[in-house]
Design a protein around this motif. Structure first.
Motif, short mmCIF file in Angstrom:
data_model
loop_
_atom_site.label_atom_id
_atom_site.label_comp_id
_atom_site.label_asym_id
_atom_site.label_seq_id
_atom_site.Cartn_x
_atom_site.Cartn_y
_atom_site.Cartn_z
N SER A 117 0.80 -1.22 0.11
CA SER A 117 0.00 0.01 0.20
C SER A 117 0.75 1.36 0.00
N SER A 118 2.00 1.32 0.72
CA SER A 118 2.75 2.41 0.81
C SER A 118 3.39 2.73 -0.47
N ALA A 119 4.00 1.63 -1.12
CA ALA A 119 4.53 1.60 -2.55
C ALA A 119 3.66 2.06 -3.44
N LYS A 120 2.48 1.78 -3.58
CA LYS A 120 1.48 2.17 -4.55
C LYS A 120 1.20 3.64 -4.22
N ARG A 121 1.05 4.37 -2.95
CA ARG A 121 0.91 5.80 -2.88
C ARG A 121 2.12 6.35 -3.41
#
Length: 133
Positions: A117-121
């Motif tokens: 999720s952090s990488a996608k953000r």
């Protein structure tokens, strides 16, 4: 909290049904495991897959993943699973070590979901968002 509604919810439900069947309704054949502590690896993998599917369901619908709620659910599911194995099966036993492997598997899945999720953000952030115009 809005609940997700996608194929990963279905996969999580089917995985849960398979887990309940394999842990409670299918008795162990008593054969030798392939390697020492194989059951701990199986418990870890079972809970990893279950909680990855649950987290993925939230991520797929672009909803915030309720990490704390899922962690509490993992602890309760691990305790319930081990208690049920101890009380309702003849060839399995409840084990604190198996319960710990369950919770560690769920934690690993939730950690991975947080990283994804952090990488996608970061990837979706505009390239010049840091610079003031």
């Amino acid at each position: 909290m809005r609940m997700p509604n996608n194929r990963f919810v279905l996969f999580a439900v089917l995985w849960f049904i398979a887990a309940v069947y394999s842990l409670l309704f299918r008795e162990s054949d008593g054969g030798a495991p392939p390697f020492a502590h194989f059951d701990k690896v199986a418990h870890f993998a079972l809970f990893f897959a279950q909680f990855w599917l649950l987290a993925k369901a939230f991520m797929q619908d672009r909803l915030a993943v309720p990490y704390r709620l899922l962690f509490v659910l993992a602890v309760l599911a691990a305790a319930g699973s081990e208690t049920a194995q101890a009380l309702f099966t003849r060839t399995r036993e409840g084990s604190i070590a198996d319960g710990l492997a369950d919770v560690l598997g769920a934690c690993a899945a939730l950690w991975l979901a947080d990283r994804v999720s952090s990488a996608k953000r970061v990837v979706k952030k505009p390239l010049n968002a840091d610079k003031a115009v």
